[in-house]
Design an enzyme around this catalytic site. Structure first.
Site, short mmCIF file in Angstrom:
data_model
loop_
_atom_site.label_atom_id
_atom_site.label_comp_id
_atom_site.label_asym_id
_atom_site.label_seq_id
_atom_site.Cartn_x
_atom_site.Cartn_y
_atom_site.Cartn_z
N LEU A 33 31.66 17.86 65.26
CA LEU A 33 32.65 17.65 64.20
C LEU A 33 34.05 17.43 64.77
O LEU A 33 34.45 18.05 65.75
CB LEU A 33 32.66 18.86 63.26
CG LEU A 33 31.30 19.21 62.63
CD1 LEU A 33 31.43 20.43 61.72
CD2 LEU A 33 30.71 18.04 61.85
N GLU A 35 38.28 15.78 63.44
CA GLU A 35 39.23 15.82 62.31
C GLU A 35 38.78 14.97 61.13
O GLU A 35 39.17 15.22 60.00
CB GLU A 35 40.64 15.40 62.76
CG GLU A 35 41.35 16.40 63.64
CD GLU A 35 41.08 16.18 65.11
OE1 GLU A 35 40.02 15.60 65.47
OE2 GLU A 35 41.91 16.59 65.94
N GLY A 36 37.99 13.93 61.40
CA GLY A 36 37.46 13.11 60.30
C GLY A 36 36.57 13.96 59.40
O GLY A 36 36.72 13.98 58.17
N HIS A 37 35.63 14.70 60.03
CA HIS A 37 34.75 15.59 59.25
C HIS A 37 35.58 16.68 58.56
O HIS A 37 35.31 17.05 57.43
CB HIS A 37 33.72 16.27 60.16
CG HIS A 37 32.81 15.32 60.87
ND1 HIS A 37 32.88 15.10 62.23
CD2 HIS A 37 31.79 14.56 60.41
CE1 HIS A 37 31.95 14.23 62.58
NE2 HIS A 37 31.27 13.89 61.51
N SER A 186 32.53 10.69 66.69
CA SER A 186 31.88 11.53 67.70
C SER A 186 31.56 10.68 68.94
O SER A 186 31.54 11.17 70.06
CB SER A 186 30.58 12.12 67.15
OG SER A 186 30.84 12.78 65.94
N ARG A 187 31.31 9.38 68.73
CA ARG A 187 30.94 8.50 69.85
C ARG A 187 32.13 8.18 70.76
O ARG A 187 31.92 7.67 71.87
CB ARG A 187 30.30 7.21 69.33
CG ARG A 187 28.91 7.44 68.75
CD ARG A 187 28.16 6.17 68.44
NE ARG A 187 26.75 6.42 68.17
CZ ARG A 187 26.21 6.47 66.95
NH1 ARG A 187 26.95 6.29 65.89
NH2 ARG A 187 24.91 6.71 66.81
#
Ligand code: PAF
Length: 286
Positions: A33, A35-37, A186-187
């Site tokens: 996870l 900051e987007g999540h 995440s990538r």
């Protein structure tokens, strides 16, 4: 915060909350996870009594030569992020709990899955629809939160929820970016320092296209060519696609209308990054 690993435990806990009249917000993720999540979790917490996060690297949405085995995982870090954010339950199943022996049902979508990422990932959206439909049945949320970065996924999930009569509000949330504009993913953790530096060209190409569109430029083919040329100034960038499509149909457009999605996928080594923007620029619903 409760952590469950089985479908049964999860359903039982959620039924208890629903019996007590609590609304359920749901953030499906594959973990690692960022900051987007976190922004999806915050939206869910702001609008629901209970927030459930699923962490499951879904094997059925990865192609044979994709990064399933090396997809980054860090449950301890994910768990602390969720705890600090105020998540009520993490559903963290093993693949066998989601796809037990004998499993043979799939949820698929037509029309919307053929363009953009669907061209180079033909089975990807069937895997996404199957797992998301299962998760919706397990969590039975009032609202579910998805990032606009995966614009095609968001469009597909909205259509699937409508077509299959899931009584769930699908909420799209804005793209969260690093300080230099790279969309959080995440990538990104796979990128070498040099690839990471060159990957900032993706947002630059999108911002450039947006500013041309705003200043009245109407040549779609010219805009696309210019984006391709901009991205190709980075020697490590290998374009999968740059497309200008209708946001709803995901079909290429010949002229500007008021609902355009500019989407791209570019490889840096083995890492495939996606990003997009809309014209006119919308921050999605949130
Ligand atoms: O966007 C993702 O992380 C995944 O595609 C999702 C929605 C969690 C399904 O596995």
């Amino acid at each position: 915060m409760i952590v469950t690993n089985t479908v049964k435990q999860t359903k039982e806990q959620i039924k208890k909350w629903q019996k007590a009249g609590k609304s359920i917000g749901f953030v499906p993720t594959m973990g690692y996870l960022h900051e987007g999540h976190q922004s999806l979790i915050q939206e869910s917490i702001a609008h629901n009594d209970i927030t459930v996060v699923s962490i499951f690297v879904n094997p059925t949405q990865f192609g044979a030569n994709e990064d399933l085995d090396k997809y980054p995982r860090d449950f301890a870090a994910d768990s602390s992020l969720c705890q600090e954010a105020g998540v009520d339950l993490i559903f963290h199943p093993e693949p066998d709990a989601m796809y037990p022996p004998g499993f043979c049902s799939l949820v698929d979508i037509t029309r919307l899955k053929y363009s953009l990422c669907g061209k180079s990932r033909p089975d990807h959206f069937q895997g996404v629809c199957t797992v998301v439909a299962k998760l919706f049945n397990i969590v039975n949320p009032d609202r579910a939160y998805f990032g606009q970065k995966d614009a095609q996924q968001l469009t597909i999930i909205k259509q699937m929820a409508k077509d299959l009569d899931f009584d769930i509000e699908i909420v799209g949330c804005q793209i969260i970016r690093e300080a230099d504009g790279l969309a959080k993913s995440s990538r990104n953790s796979y990128l070498t320092p040099q690839q990471r530096e060159q990957a900032t060209i993706l947002n630059k190409a999108l911002v450039q296209a947006q500013s041309h569109a705003r200043s009245g430029f109407t040549d779609i083919a010219g805009l696309k060519e210019e984006m391709i040329a901009t991205i190709n100034t980075m020697p490590l960038a290998d374009i999968d696609y740059v497309e200008i499509v209708d946001s709803k149909t995901l079909e290429p457009v010949m002229e500007f209308n008021d609902d355009i999605l500019i989407a791209l996928a570019v490889r840096f080594g083995a890492t495939r990054l996606i990003d997009n923007t809309t014209i006119p620029f919308k921050q999605e619903e949130k």
